[in-house]
Enzyme design. Sequence first.
Site, mmCIF file in Angstrom:
data_model
loop_
_atom_site.group_PDB
_atom_site.id
_atom_site.type_symbol
_atom_site.label_atom_id
_atom_site.label_comp_id
_atom_site.label_asym_id
_atom_site.label_seq_id
_atom_site.Cartn_x
_atom_site.Cartn_y
_atom_site.Cartn_z
ATOM 1 N N VAL A 1 0.836 -1.212 0.000
ATOM 2 C CA VAL A 1 0.000 0.000 0.000
ATOM 3 C C VAL A 1 0.868 1.258 0.000
ATOM 4 O O VAL A 1 0.639 2.188 -0.790
ATOM 5 C CB VAL A 1 -0.954 -0.005 1.225
ATOM 6 C CG1 VAL A 1 -1.810 1.262 1.237
ATOM 7 C CG2 VAL A 1 -1.846 -1.246 1.210
ATOM 8 N N ALA B 1 9.326 6.092 6.053
ATOM 9 C CA ALA B 1 10.012 5.249 7.036
ATOM 10 C C ALA B 1 9.861 3.787 6.648
ATOM 11 O O ALA B 1 8.748 3.322 6.359
ATOM 12 C CB ALA B 1 9.416 5.482 8.426
ATOM 13 N N LYS C 1 -12.677 -5.650 11.333
ATOM 14 C CA LYS C 1 -13.456 -4.732 10.501
ATOM 15 C C LYS C 1 -14.884 -4.584 11.045
ATOM 16 O O LYS C 1 -15.459 -3.494 11.023
ATOM 17 C CB LYS C 1 -13.462 -5.230 9.056
ATOM 18 C CG LYS C 1 -12.075 -5.153 8.409
ATOM 19 C CD LYS C 1 -11.975 -5.961 7.132
ATOM 20 C CE LYS C 1 -10.597 -5.858 6.487
ATOM 21 N NZ LYS C 1 -10.386 -6.816 5.401
ATOM 22 N N GLY D 1 -5.571 -4.969 -1.894
ATOM 23 C CA GLY D 1 -4.665 -4.664 -3.000
ATOM 24 C C GLY D 1 -4.044 -3.291 -2.820
ATOM 25 O O GLY D 1 -4.634 -2.400 -2.197
HETATM 26 N N1 HSE Z 1 -6.588 -10.060 3.769
HETATM 27 C C1 HSE Z 1 -7.705 -9.198 3.546
HETATM 28 C C2 HSE Z 1 -8.682 -9.883 2.589
HETATM 29 C C3 HSE Z 1 -7.354 -7.873 2.978
HETATM 30 O O1 HSE Z 1 -8.483 -11.011 2.176
HETATM 31 O O2 HSE Z 1 -9.681 -9.254 2.285
HETATM 32 C C4 HSE Z 1 -6.797 -6.914 3.987
HETATM 33 O O3 HSE Z 1 -7.724 -6.629 4.984
#
Ligand code: HSE
Length: 439
Positions: free
Chosen positions: A16, A45, A207, A313
Amino acid sequence: MDGQPLKVAVLGCGVVGSQVVRLLDEQAGDLAARVGRPVQLAGVAVRRIDAPRDVLLPEGLLTTDAAALVARDDVDLVVEVIGGIEPARTLILSALEHGKSVVTANKALLAEDGPTLFEAAEKAGRDLYYEAAVAGAIPILRPLRESLAGDRVTRVLGIVNGTTNFILDKMDTQGSGFTEALEEAQDLGYAEADPTADVEGFDAAAKAAILASLAFHTRVTASDVHREGISEVSAADIASAKDMGCVVKLLAICELRTTEGTDGGAEEAVAVRVHPAMIPRSHPLASVREAYNAVFVESEAAGQLMFYGPGAGGAPTASAVMGDLVTVARNLVSGTRGAGESAYTDRAVLPMGETRTRYHVAIDVDDRAGVLAAVALAFAEHGVSIQTVRQEGRDDDAQLVVVSHGATDAQLSATVEHLRGMDTVRDVTSVMRVEGADE
Ligand code: HSE
């Protein structure tokens, strides 16, 4: 563009971070026009200066001293894309203490210790934005925080993990087993070598905590979220779902529930859980294929909304980071702040046992008189009402597929335990919650 440039420090230059750095360079002209002042990279960094990376950086911008970078007088904004709890937490807190606004994609940290960060931002009078922490490029946190701030959100159903959606989609469409589908996800780079965080629902649970906190104006942490992964989902579950016109998805479910308070009056609480569930193929979330994400929101005035797109991604996640960066930069230019944490409702989080849900149960039974009645009685004894029963006769046994009406999870799991102990029940072959349809 007039005015001193706003200087950005980026912490982390991985998948990212390298895309954020690229966009800062490639979009410099547009960013300056949108913000009202040029936006310039002050430093990046990294853990190792000589590590291979996807972006070419001007000499002198890389540093291994992240602590010094976030404290530098000429830095106005800090983007944290390192991930994990430490050193990300210490660096964000230091950045805020030094008067910088912060953009982060760090779902694990926000879900574990968000309030500490929000309080630090409040104290510093600076912004803390984190759109990229949930569902990658999909704008969902800002709609919850801003667009729906005048409405009353009652439910959020999300497919917020692309890896597990890819695996379940392959099991559904290609008839793959779990292990085979996981291997395909790993070969394509969706799943990591150690897939635990995705497959066991930890990523989705973080999440869910963030979504529930914003949707219901309360504090929900990852430890409040009931979590079950997809490693136990079998080909029999997928087939049973198909027979019912359903598909299996790993859902993050955040609900507002009315319960009885300690004084006997009605009280609102929240239920937050992540688990595989069957949803009708007619539900909008059923059409979310491959590694895509989607979040389905129900609110009193707006009704039903769906937000869909790539949930992971480098470039998609960087898009969400850049959106936050522009907002935060505009706020700095105009001397204002965006809305801070809104946790005024302080609602309790219901234990899973008290959460209302529906079960689909497939049972192999002896095919003789009274067996169906005994099975129905087991449901009745635990106060669970049956919505549908389907029976298929085979040689000397039969398969019963029972779908319940809504009941508490405790009532439903007690019913399944009861069934497993019955002489006439040969095996309970599939147990799965059913979501996305009327109770
Ligand atoms: N590993 C996560 C996914 C993406 O498969 O959606 C990052 O949160």
